[in-house]
Scaffold this active site. Structure first.
Site, PDB file in Angstrom:
ATOM      1  N   ASP A   1      -8.922   6.632   0.697  1.00 14.85           N
ATOM      2  CA  ASP A   1      -7.985   7.718   0.395  1.00 14.85           C
ATOM      3  C   ASP A   1      -8.509   8.607  -0.723  1.00 14.85           C
ATOM      4  O   ASP A   1      -8.383   9.839  -0.666  1.00 14.85           O
ATOM      5  CB  ASP A   1      -6.613   7.141   0.027  1.00 14.85           C
ATOM      6  CG  ASP A   1      -6.680   6.086  -1.074  1.00 14.85           C
ATOM      7  OD1 ASP A   1      -7.738   5.442  -1.229  1.00 14.85           O
ATOM      8  OD2 ASP A   1      -5.669   5.888  -1.775  1.00 14.85           O
TER       9      ASP A   1
ATOM     10  N   VAL B   1      -2.897   5.096   6.256  1.00 15.23           N
ATOM     11  CA  VAL B   1      -2.174   3.860   5.943  1.00 15.23           C
ATOM     12  C   VAL B   1      -2.347   3.525   4.466  1.00 15.23           C
ATOM     13  O   VAL B   1      -3.467   3.322   3.998  1.00 15.23           O
ATOM     14  CB  VAL B   1      -2.680   2.688   6.807  1.00 15.23           C
ATOM     15  CG1 VAL B   1      -1.874   1.423   6.489  1.00 15.23           C
ATOM     16  CG2 VAL B   1      -2.588   3.023   8.289  1.00 15.23           C
TER      17      VAL B   1
END
Length: 272
Positions: free
Chosen positions: A111, A7
């Site tokens: 990330d 996400v």
């Protein structure tokens, strides 16, 4: 089958991976819009619709989110809709296997961590990872597999949209390679600035890293890898990037899942 959910601020990537360790591969991938107020039920309906019959074949699930509220809903979704499937979300306390040699490790985005982990696992040497998302992250992992930090710049689309929004004479344009770096109309001029300008930005940052960081000079063996949705647009103009891995983040998520799943097996029931 492993469900991986990545996400980001504007878009979410949902992937299915089969196999494990060196035999693992991404078999399917979807890209959907991120909604910051999405609920667990809405996420479940969307993801179940995407993966179809593979929903019954899941042996694990993993995910990260740069939007904290969505990570909470992902957790609820997995617990309610796939309660027997072991899951690992990238959050404080999860073992990633990569030391974070920065001032405040808690500030480092999940990330960025999994990208560097995947790059180091893939190339087994020092690496510079360039992720083209809503922001451009240029991150550095040492030859020992340590996260050394990096640089963050506005993303290509974000910058182009901001220029259009703040100028009465400019408008939002499609991100595409123009005929030349010298545009002949406003659209081409904006495209030239976006494509060639950001290619130069990335090449410049990589060059500075190689100059300033010990072990990353032109004589050192360093992998420079790009990932992210807008990377293919800029790759032909980049001189510093040697590799492109569309699935770098999903593979990083898999690595973290595999590292943590033994502990998960001790707490959760086997998958259906």
């Amino acid at each position: 089958m492993l469900l991986a959910i990545d996400v980001r601020n504007t878009h979410t990537v949902v992937g299915l991976l089969s196999g494990a360790k060196q035999h693992a591969k991404v078999v399917q991938q979807w890209r959907i819009r991120t909604e910051s107020e999405v609920t667990a039920d809405e996420l479940a309906l969307t993801i179940d619709g995407l993966i179809g019959e593979d929903s019954e074949r899941l042996t694990g699930a993993t995910g990260l989110s740069t939007v904290p509220s969505v990570l909470h809903e992902v957790r609820i979704m997995l617990e309610q809709y796939w309660p027997s499937v072991p899951h690992v979300l990238i959050e404080p306390g999860v073992r990633t296997g990569i030391p974070l040699l920065v001032d405040n490790p808690k500030e480092v985005g999940a990330d960025r961590i999994v990208n560097c982990l995947a790059a180091y696992q893939q190339f087994a040497k020092a690496a510079i990872v360039v992720d083209f998302g809503s922001s451009i992250c240029v991150d550095v992992v040492s030859a020992k597999g340590e996260f050394l930090g990096g640089a963050i710049a506005p993303g290509v689309q974000v910058s182009s949209d901001a220029a259009a929004a703040r100028s009465a004479a400019l408008r939002r344009v499609e991100l595409a390679r123009p005929r030349s770096v010298v545009g002949k109309n406003t659209v081409e001029c904006m495209q030239a600035g976006a494509v060639f300008g950001f290619a130069g930005l990335v090449d410049g940052l990589v060059a500075r890293i190689r100059e300033d960081v010990k072990g990353f000079s032109a004589d050192d063996d360093v992998a420079v890898v790009a990932t992210g949705h807008t990377a293919p647009l800029l790759l032909p103009e980049l001189h510093s990037v040697e590799h492109f891995d569309e699935h770098l983040t999903l593979n990083g998520l898999r690595l973290v899942f595999e590292r943590n799943r033994e502990a998960q097996r001790g707490r959760l029931k086997p998958a259906r």
